[in-house]
Enzyme design. Structure first.
Site, mmCIF file in Angstrom:
data_model
loop_
_atom_site.group_PDB
_atom_site.id
_atom_site.type_symbol
_atom_site.label_atom_id
_atom_site.label_comp_id
_atom_site.label_asym_id
_atom_site.label_seq_id
_atom_site.Cartn_x
_atom_site.Cartn_y
_atom_site.Cartn_z
ATOM 1 N N TYR A 16 99.555 -42.705 -13.631
ATOM 2 C CA TYR A 16 98.584 -41.663 -13.990
ATOM 3 C C TYR A 16 98.835 -41.048 -15.368
ATOM 4 O O TYR A 16 98.011 -40.273 -15.853
ATOM 5 C CB TYR A 16 98.588 -40.551 -12.936
ATOM 6 C CG TYR A 16 98.179 -41.035 -11.575
ATOM 7 C CD1 TYR A 16 96.861 -41.362 -11.302
ATOM 8 C CD2 TYR A 16 99.116 -41.180 -10.564
ATOM 9 C CE1 TYR A 16 96.477 -41.815 -10.055
ATOM 10 C CE2 TYR A 16 98.743 -41.632 -9.309
ATOM 11 C CZ TYR A 16 97.428 -41.946 -9.063
ATOM 12 O OH TYR A 16 97.053 -42.403 -7.828
ATOM 13 N N HIS A 21 92.284 -37.549 -15.855
ATOM 14 C CA HIS A 21 92.512 -36.584 -14.784
ATOM 15 C C HIS A 21 93.791 -35.784 -14.994
ATOM 16 O O HIS A 21 93.988 -34.756 -14.347
ATOM 17 C CB HIS A 21 92.582 -37.330 -13.452
ATOM 18 C CG HIS A 21 91.775 -36.724 -12.349
ATOM 19 N ND1 HIS A 21 90.783 -35.781 -12.527
ATOM 20 C CD2 HIS A 21 91.819 -36.949 -11.013
ATOM 21 C CE1 HIS A 21 90.255 -35.466 -11.367
ATOM 22 N NE2 HIS A 21 90.868 -36.147 -10.431
ATOM 23 N N ASN A 66 93.756 -33.677 -5.283
ATOM 24 C CA ASN A 66 92.885 -33.143 -4.232
ATOM 25 C C ASN A 66 93.566 -32.160 -3.288
ATOM 26 O O ASN A 66 92.899 -31.564 -2.448
ATOM 27 C CB ASN A 66 92.277 -34.294 -3.422
ATOM 28 C CG ASN A 66 91.422 -35.195 -4.285
ATOM 29 O OD1 ASN A 66 91.171 -34.919 -5.460
ATOM 30 N ND2 ASN A 66 90.967 -36.283 -3.716
#
Length: 190
Positions: A16, A21, A66
């Protein structure tokens, strides 16, 4: 100075790093670098935490985007931080690349990290600095887009966005939200 919290949202893990994001992680990482802070595993939440000499906590939840609200709520409760001393930094697919938007409150706009915060905090009344990452091309899904790395052509704009976001956080910390609004609401160019 009162204790404060700035949470940069993102996803932990090598795959990531540098993704759209993870803009929130990039900002708090840059702040930690500037202030020569060391990240430590938080004992009170699933997160990495660093603390400044003037009692500002930087936070990177390790819960995945999330579920970020779990870690943020735990740290707010642990240090008894009032929401007026809390700011979150996130990416925003609905803003063009380079656009920063700082608000005292607002909706999640469909951002799952902000939805998690709202769920765990029970309010939308907290400062949020959104960073535009742009919309995906027509044939791309939003989920794919946010998990892609910024292109080499986009990186200079992203670097300027990070630096401007850092200045907005510093201004917010010393002068409150009103002092940070001009920095946190602008279009950044390379």
């Amino acid at each position: 100075m009162e204790v404060g919290l700035v949470a940069g949202l993102g996803n932990e893990g090598k795959s990531y790093v540098g993704t759209r994001h993870n803009f929130g992680f990039e900002v708090v990482d840059r702040l930690a670098d500037i202030l020569k802070l060391r990240w430590e595993k938080c004992r009170h939440a699933e997160a990495w935490v660093a603390e400044t000499a003037d009692r500002l906590l930087l936070l990177k939840p390790t819960t995945m985007m999330n579920a970020s609200g779990e870690a943020v709520r735990a740290v707010l409760d642990w240090r008894k931080i009032p929401l007026q001393n809390f700011m979150v930094i996130v990416d925003d697919i609905d803003l063009p690349l380079g656009r920063l938007r700082l608000r005292a409150e607002g909706s999640s706009g469909g951002h799952r990290g902000l939805e998690s915060l709202e769920s765990h905090l029970g309010t939308r009344a907290y400062a949020r600095l959104r960073a535009g990452i742009g919309r995906p091309a027509e044939n791309r899904e939003a989920a794919e887009h946010v998990l892609e790395t910024f292109t080499p052509e986009e990186r200079p704009v992203v670097a300027r966005m990070v630096e401007t976001a850092v200045k907005a956080v510093e201004s917010w910390r010393t002068g409150g939200l009103a002092a940070a609004l001009s920095l946190g609401n602008q279009k950044v160019e390379a």
